[in-house]
Write an enzyme that holds these catalytic residues in place. Structure first.
Site, short mmCIF file in Angstrom:
data_model
loop_
_atom_site.label_atom_id
_atom_site.label_comp_id
_atom_site.label_asym_id
_atom_site.label_seq_id
_atom_site.Cartn_x
_atom_site.Cartn_y
_atom_site.Cartn_z
N SER A 138 0.85 -1.19 0.00
CA SER A 138 0.00 0.00 0.00
C SER A 138 0.88 1.23 0.00
CB SER A 138 -0.89 0.02 1.25
OG SER A 138 -1.55 1.26 1.38
N TYR A 150 -1.53 -1.03 10.25
CA TYR A 150 -1.71 -1.40 8.85
C TYR A 150 -0.53 -0.90 8.03
CZ TYR A 150 -3.64 -1.54 4.13
OH TYR A 150 -3.81 -1.79 2.79
#
Length: 257
Positions: A138, A150
């Site tokens: 990401s 995350y």
């Protein structure tokens, strides 16, 4: 026919990979938790593209189920030519408000599954002298100043994939980290993140992400960042001091965890 295995195949980027690779003539192995959605997708791909589709219902947060998928990836009698480690999840809420069980599950899916399945794939791919691994990271992985678990897991995926790509140079095996920005999928809804205020210009489409990533893979790039806006964001971010990054992210990023 070559065979591609995609985790998290029933929605979003994973589903877009499954459709694209099947359309290119790959037999498919689809992995996800939802057996009903897996069956629906398998039927559609078989009918539309006349490819063989195998389904594996598995929760990659569970070590035993993860091992079963790894065994399929590493099966030398039915080799996997393309592995897409797409499964992953985010969480809403602050780190200190989340249970360690939730955070551990996130670690198992976002990190442990990528490590184990890539290991299984690379071993058999090196023996055959060919194969591709795409690990979905990401853009958040470049901005760990957010304090997000995350983002931390995705930073691992990027560093791991880049290092492995270098180590495998000349073997015929390609490894790439895909680092999308905000993409129109079920991801944010599942994570409980409110994204309605994000400008339209920052949203990507899953098919666009997959198209650009495959072009980058085939061009030999170890990292793919789809979208001009995100290429610019990452380039600028690398020039900004960490202290300033922390100030900006703290004030602007929704759903930091």
């Amino acid at each position: 026919m070559p065979t591609a295995l995609v985790t998290g195949a029933t929605a979003g980027i994973g589903r877009a990979y499954a459709r694209r690779l099947a359309a290119e003539g790959h037999d498919m192995v689809l992995v996800a938790r939802d057996a009903e959605r897996l069956g629906e997708l398998a039927d559609r791909l078989q009918t539309r593209h006349n490819v063989r589709v195998e389904v594996l219902t598995a929760d990659l947060a569970d070590a035993a189920q993860r091992a079963q998928v790894a065994a399929r990836v590493g099966d030398v009698d039915e080799p996997v030519d393309v592995l897409v480690n797409n499964a992953g999840f985010g969480t809403g809420g602050a780190f200190w408000d989340l249970s360690t069980d939730v955070l551990q599950r996130q670690l198992e899916v976002n990190v442990a599954a990528v490590l184990e399945l890539t290991h299984a794939a690379v071993r058999q791919m090196r023996e055959r002298g060919r194969g591709d691994v795409i690990n979905v990271g990401s853009v958040a992985g470049f901005f760990t100043a957010s304090g997000s678990t995350y983002a931390a897991t995705k930073a691992y995926v990027i560093a791991f994939s880049e290092g492995l790509a270098t180590a495998l140079t000349g073997t015929g095996v390609r490894v790439m980290a895909l680092c999308p920005g905000f993409t129109q999928t079920e991801f944010h809804q599942r994570a409980g993140l409110e994204m309605s205020k994000l400008p339209r210009a920052f949203w990507l489409q899953a098919d666009q992400v997959v198209h650009e990533s495959l072009a980058d893979l085939r061009a030999g790039k170890p990292v793919s960042i789809p979208g001009a806006q995100y290429k610019a964001l990452v380039a600028i971010g690398r020039l900004i001091p960490k202290k300033l990054q922390r100030m900006v992210v703290t004030r602007t990023v929704p759903g930091r965890t």
